[in-house]
Write an enzyme that holds these catalytic residues in place. Structure first.
Site, PDB file in Angstrom:
ATOM      1  N   ASP A 143     113.076 -21.892  38.833  1.00  0.00           N
ATOM      2  CA  ASP A 143     112.962 -23.340  38.629  1.00  0.00           C
ATOM      3  C   ASP A 143     112.744 -24.067  37.168  1.00  0.00           C
ATOM      4  O   ASP A 143     112.028 -24.725  36.774  1.00  0.00           O
ATOM      5  CB  ASP A 143     112.155 -24.247  39.905  1.00  0.00           C
ATOM      6  CG  ASP A 143     110.631 -23.158  39.168  1.00  0.00           C
ATOM      7  OD1 ASP A 143     109.953 -22.102  38.733  1.00  0.00           O
ATOM      8  OD2 ASP A 143     110.607 -23.632  40.450  1.00  0.00           O
ATOM      9  N   GLU A 193     104.612 -30.567  34.032  1.00  0.00           N
ATOM     10  CA  GLU A 193     105.869 -31.118  34.005  1.00  0.00           C
ATOM     11  C   GLU A 193     105.462 -31.855  35.108  1.00  0.00           C
ATOM     12  O   GLU A 193     104.222 -32.900  35.238  1.00  0.00           O
ATOM     13  CB  GLU A 193     106.572 -30.616  34.841  1.00  0.00           C
ATOM     14  CG  GLU A 193     107.956 -29.486  34.337  1.00  0.00           C
ATOM     15  CD  GLU A 193     108.366 -28.647  35.607  1.00  0.00           C
ATOM     16  OE1 GLU A 193     109.555 -27.879  35.225  1.00  0.00           O
ATOM     17  OE2 GLU A 193     107.518 -28.427  36.548  1.00  0.00           O
TER      18      GLU A 193
HETATM   19  P1  NAD Z   1     103.371 -17.436  44.766  1.00  0.00           P
HETATM   20  O1  NAD Z   1     102.542 -16.790  42.911  1.00  0.00           O
HETATM   21  O2  NAD Z   1     102.169 -17.796  45.657  1.00  0.00           O
HETATM   22  O3  NAD Z   1     104.156 -16.302  45.305  1.00  0.00           O
HETATM   23  C1  NAD Z   1     104.789 -15.908  44.813  1.00  0.00           C
HETATM   24  C2  NAD Z   1     105.571 -14.516  44.667  1.00  0.00           C
HETATM   25  O4  NAD Z   1     106.708 -13.951  44.848  1.00  0.00           O
HETATM   26  C3  NAD Z   1     104.427 -13.599  44.845  1.00  0.00           C
HETATM   27  O5  NAD Z   1     104.150 -13.195  46.484  1.00  0.00           O
HETATM   28  C4  NAD Z   1     104.760 -12.125  44.191  1.00  0.00           C
HETATM   29  O6  NAD Z   1     104.457 -10.984  44.707  1.00  0.00           O
HETATM   30  C5  NAD Z   1     105.981 -12.673  44.437  1.00  0.00           C
HETATM   31  N1  NAD Z   1     107.425 -11.840  43.536  1.00  0.00           N
HETATM   32  C6  NAD Z   1     107.468 -11.333  42.344  1.00  0.00           C
HETATM   33  N2  NAD Z   1     108.334 -11.716  42.011  1.00  0.00           N
HETATM   34  C7  NAD Z   1     109.380 -10.899  43.057  1.00  0.00           C
HETATM   35  C8  NAD Z   1     110.102  -9.561  43.222  1.00  0.00           C
HETATM   36  N3  NAD Z   1     110.631  -8.999  42.101  1.00  0.00           N
HETATM   37  N4  NAD Z   1     110.659  -8.881  44.353  1.00  0.00           N
HETATM   38  C9  NAD Z   1     109.682  -9.499  45.144  1.00  0.00           C
HETATM   39  N5  NAD Z   1     108.445 -10.528  45.402  1.00  0.00           N
HETATM   40  C10 NAD Z   1     107.713 -10.607  43.966  1.00  0.00           C
HETATM   41  O7  NAD Z   1     104.191 -18.747  44.682  1.00  0.00           O
HETATM   42  P2  NAD Z   1     104.312 -19.841  44.877  1.00  0.00           P
HETATM   43  O8  NAD Z   1     103.730 -21.502  45.070  1.00  0.00           O
HETATM   44  O9  NAD Z   1     105.023 -19.613  46.547  1.00  0.00           O
HETATM   45  O10 NAD Z   1     106.174 -20.548  44.505  1.00  0.00           O
HETATM   46  C11 NAD Z   1     107.268 -19.311  44.261  1.00  0.00           C
HETATM   47  C12 NAD Z   1     107.910 -19.893  43.578  1.00  0.00           C
HETATM   48  O11 NAD Z   1     108.848 -20.912  43.516  1.00  0.00           O
HETATM   49  C13 NAD Z   1     107.199 -20.341  41.951  1.00  0.00           C
HETATM   50  O12 NAD Z   1     108.415 -19.752  41.529  1.00  0.00           O
HETATM   51  C14 NAD Z   1     107.684 -21.978  41.872  1.00  0.00           C
HETATM   52  O13 NAD Z   1     107.790 -22.137  40.787  1.00  0.00           O
HETATM   53  C15 NAD Z   1     108.757 -21.928  43.277  1.00  0.00           C
HETATM   54  N6  NAD Z   1     109.029 -23.397  43.784  1.00  0.00           N
HETATM   55  C16 NAD Z   1     110.127 -24.435  43.775  1.00  0.00           C
HETATM   56  C17 NAD Z   1     110.104 -25.283  44.116  1.00  0.00           C
HETATM   57  C18 NAD Z   1     111.244 -26.174  44.170  1.00  0.00           C
HETATM   58  O14 NAD Z   1     111.357 -27.367  44.817  1.00  0.00           O
HETATM   59  N7  NAD Z   1     112.481 -25.342  43.634  1.00  0.00           N
HETATM   60  C19 NAD Z   1     108.957 -25.890  44.793  1.00  0.00           C
HETATM   61  C20 NAD Z   1     107.488 -24.999  44.072  1.00  0.00           C
HETATM   62  C21 NAD Z   1     107.937 -23.688  44.381  1.00  0.00           C
END
Ligand code: NAD
Length: 348
Positions: free
Chosen positions: A235, A64
């Site tokens: 997101d 993005e």
């Molecule tokens: P990451 O991959 O490092 O961590 C995600 C975690 O979620 C993993 O440890 C995984 O095991 C866990 N997980 C997946 N499915 C699950 C479930 N059903 N139950 C419990 N745990 C589960 O990712 P990250 O960098 O920490 O990002 C997390 C999320 O936040 C992503 O989806 C990312 O796109 C989003 N994000 C949003 C923003 C925002 O501004 N809203 C900013 C950054 C990241």
């Protein structure tokens, strides 16, 4: 090779320098500073150029571009989201960003934004919680214990005084990592075996998982009255975390509706589903939390203005420091029309 002094050089903050800067400022102080910058920009929301981010989707993730301008500066972030990456030893989210001067169009900052995105997302969550969470909230359930999770927790500690975090991840190794990283940082950490256990006694429920599907991290019956939900992981189109029933029982607060309706939890709802824009709460135009029983939901997707605020902060903070190097990334001949002559003179 030494550079002529009048050469247009662009400050560049590498990952190493960003980490040095964070330790120099102190992570909690930096989260507070970033929240102040984001809040200041939300207060002048109406003057920004705004557009939903430009997303290029594939089967495995999304890439993005997130642009905006306040008329004086222009910024954009490049960011990806690839939930399958961690299984290959790569980050789910990586980013870099650029700030430019609107008057000349010249870049004034290029910086890593993977660290900075984690910080600005956490700072924005805590800023929203300051307006929406029950007063005196001290316990948060943190579901999804990946890269963002410690930042989310520390921002809630630094900005609203969180005292205890209850961790759950479907992968126990992620919870162990998060608990270990938070040790000694002045917050009680409770590792839980189920999401139901994690939400016990929590006034704030943060969902921050990564899965490219309509997931149900929180079911309707898990969410009692009076809580604040900080929904971070939903997101992208086809990537949500909450049961639709929760949305109908909540007052939903969003960043920029045209983007959130495509990417956020509310993509599950009809197009006219009522939402409140967070900036209007911050300027006092609209109420935030107005009763003890109300469920407030920050349907966060991450908006360009938050990155712009973070870029502004870094530009201001690195002045007179050595937390950057100068990059020669602009061809800027002494005679502006003699680009070709500059090329010829550079011939060996
Ligand atoms: P990451 O991959 O490092 O961590 C995600 C975690 O979620 C993993 O440890 C995984 O095991 C866990 N997980 C997946 N499915 C699950 C479930 N059903 N139950 C419990 N745990 C589960 O990712 P990250 O960098 O920490 O990002 C997390 C999320 O936040 C992503 O989806 C990312 O796109 C989003 N994000 C949003 C923003 C925002 O501004 N809203 C900013 C950054 C990241």
């Amino acid at each position: 090779m030494t550079q002529p002094s009048d050469k247009a050089l662009v400050p560049f903050v590498s990952v190493d320098n960003m980490m040095r800067l964070i330790h120099h400022v102190g992570i909690e102080q930096m989260l507070r500073d970033l929240a102040d910058y984001v809040e200041a920009d939300f207060k002048r929301w109406e003057l920004f150029d705004k557009t939903p981010r430009v997303a290029s989707h594939s089967d495995v993730g999304v890439i993005e571009l997130m642009p905006t301008s306040d008329g004086e500066a222009y910024g954009f972030k490049y960011v990806n989201g690839h939930p399958k990456n961690t299984s290959e030893g790569l980050q789910t989210v990586t980013a870099f960003g650029l700030l430019a001067d609107v008057y000349t169009g010249y870049p004034v900052l290029l910086t890593e934004m993977t660290m900075l995105t984690a910080l600005r997302t956490a700072a924005t969550s805590a800023m929203a919680a300051k307006y929406l969470a029950p007063k005196g909230s001290d316990t948060m359930a943190m579901i999804g214990n990946g890269a963002q999770s410690e930042f989310q927790t520390l921002a809630m500690k630094a900005i609203i005084g969180l005292k205890s975090v209850r961790l759950y991840d479907k992968d126990p190794a992620a919870t162990e990592k998060c608990a270990r990283n938070l040790q000694g940082l002045g917050i009680e950490v409770v590792s839980c075996k189920t999401p139901e256990e994690a939400i016990e006694g929590a006034q704030i429920l943060t969902t921050c998982t990564a899965d490219k599907q309509y997931a149900t991290i929180l079911t309707d019956n898990m969410v009692g009255s009076g809580v604040h939900i900080n929904a971070i992981g939903g997101d992208c189109p086809g990537k949500t975390e909450l049961a639709a029933g929760i949305l109908t029982r909540s007052d939903v607060f969003v960043e920029y509706p045209p983007q959130t309706r495509i990417e956020g939890e509310i993509q599950q709802m009809p197009e006219d589903f009522p939402v409140t824009e967070l900036w209007e709460v911050i300027t006092g135009n609209k109420p935030g939390r107005n009763s003890d029983r109300q469920i407030t939901l920050f349907d966060s997707v991450g908006f360009a203005i938050e990155d712009f605020s973070a870029l502004r902060y870094i530009r201001d903070r690195i002045k007179d420091t050595d937390y950057f190097i100068d990059l020669d990334m602009l061809a800027d001949p002494d005679d502006p029309r003699d680009l070709f002559g500059m090329l010829q003179r550079a011939k060996g």
